[in-house]
Design a protein around this motif. Structure first.
Motif, short mmCIF file in Angstrom:
data_model
loop_
_atom_site.label_atom_id
_atom_site.label_comp_id
_atom_site.label_asym_id
_atom_site.label_seq_id
_atom_site.Cartn_x
_atom_site.Cartn_y
_atom_site.Cartn_z
N ASP A 98 46.49 38.08 46.18
CA ASP A 98 45.31 38.41 45.39
C ASP A 98 45.15 39.92 45.37
O ASP A 98 45.85 40.64 46.09
CB ASP A 98 44.07 37.73 45.96
N GLU A 108 32.18 39.11 46.81
CA GLU A 108 33.43 38.82 46.09
C GLU A 108 34.61 38.81 47.06
O GLU A 108 35.46 37.92 47.01
CB GLU A 108 33.64 39.86 44.99
N ARG A 112 37.08 35.67 48.01
CA ARG A 112 38.54 35.72 47.88
C ARG A 112 39.21 35.33 49.20
O ARG A 112 40.25 34.66 49.20
CB ARG A 112 38.98 37.13 47.48
N TYR A 163 47.22 33.58 34.26
CA TYR A 163 45.94 32.96 34.60
C TYR A 163 45.79 31.62 33.88
O TYR A 163 45.42 30.62 34.49
CB TYR A 163 44.79 33.90 34.23
N HIS A 167 45.80 27.73 35.43
CA HIS A 167 44.61 26.88 35.23
C HIS A 167 44.87 25.91 34.07
O HIS A 167 43.95 25.58 33.32
CB HIS A 167 43.38 27.76 34.94
N THR A 176 34.91 34.28 31.71
CA THR A 176 35.71 34.11 32.92
C THR A 176 37.00 34.90 32.84
O THR A 176 37.41 35.55 33.82
CB THR A 176 36.04 32.61 33.13
N ASN A 179 36.28 38.56 33.44
CA ASN A 179 36.02 38.83 34.85
C ASN A 179 37.30 38.80 35.67
O ASN A 179 37.57 39.69 36.49
CB ASN A 179 35.03 37.81 35.42
N ASP A 180 38.10 37.73 35.47
CA ASP A 180 39.23 37.49 36.38
C ASP A 180 40.51 38.20 35.97
O ASP A 180 41.36 38.48 36.82
CB ASP A 180 39.49 35.99 36.48
N GLY A 183 38.79 42.26 35.09
CA GLY A 183 38.09 42.81 36.24
C GLY A 183 36.64 43.10 35.94
O GLY A 183 36.26 43.41 34.81
N TYR A 184 35.80 42.99 36.96
CA TYR A 184 34.37 43.18 36.78
C TYR A 184 34.01 44.57 36.30
O TYR A 184 32.97 44.77 35.68
CB TYR A 184 33.63 42.92 38.11
#
Length: 226
Positions: A98, A108, A112, A163, A167, A176, A179-180, A183-184
């Protein structure tokens, strides 16, 4: 008590993270440079390693690569002040599990860590190669091929595909993905996701106008089927 090794050279961050992790019930040890971090990571048993990228003596990338070459399978979460997506791809390619970009929220990081601790021995052996049609996605090598020939993807395109593939079957919202994958601390619009999906379809779908794998879920986002 779960054991966490923190390899980080910023004294303030070492103190902050160590105190919070201990308050959460973790047994924490720290190393402040690459060589000593590698030595402790390879000598002792740990449940999770938090590894900074920019370290004196030996970079976090080199530490992670050498640990994997030595057969150390402890989950590694890389920490860095860098925002470039190419760094994230490199970290994943050399075996990191990660990646978290500074500054990050402590909740966060804790989340993780929990994800890595929930990994079972079976899940840690999960395949890193995914095949659909004549396309192979190798998440460890950060490579995508069609019929054995490489497909040129940008770093962001690869992370987005990775990603969605990981998923598969799930309807993933644009928020989502922002974010993922972005990045935030990145602030693109949701249209950015649509554009990157369109580019991916051009490169991996037999008929981009009628996609078979990267499907639109109207009102939600996207879903990978394969």
């Amino acid at each position: 008590m779960k054991r966490v090794l923190l390899i980080e050279d910023e004294p303030g961050l070492v103190l902050t993270l160590s105190d919070r992790l201990r308050a959460e019930g973790y047994d924490v040890a720290a190393a402040t440079d690459g060589p000593s971090g590698f030595e402790r990571a390879s000598r002792d048993a740990w449940d999770v390693i938090l590894l900074d990228v920019m370290l004196p003596g030996k970079s976090g990338f080199d530490v992670c690569r050498d640990l994997r070459q030595k057969g150390v399978t402890t989950p590694v979460i890389m920490l860095t002040a860098r925002g470039q997506v190419v760094d994230k791809v490199l970290g994943l390619k050399i075996g990191a599990d990660d990646y978290l970009t500074k500054p990050f929220d402590m909740l966060e990081l804790l989340a993780r860590i929990e994800v890595q601790l929930r990994r079972t021995p079976e899940s840690s052996l999960a395949p890193h190669r995914f095949t659909f049609g004549n396309i192979v996605v190798d998440t460890r090598k950060a490579e995508v091929t069609r019929g054995g020939e490489p497909i040129e993807l940008s770093a962001r395109e690869f992370l987005l595909l990775k990603y969605l593939v990981e998923h598969r079957g799930d309807a993933v919202t644009r928020e989502t993905l922002l974010n993922d994958v972005w990045g935030y601390h990145a602030m693109p619009t949701t249209r950015t996701v649509d554009v990157h999906v369109a580019w991916l379809r051009q490169k991996i779908e037999p008929n981009p106008r009628h996609p078979q794998h990267l499907l639109t879920v109207h009102g939600i986002g996207y879903k990978f089927v394969g």
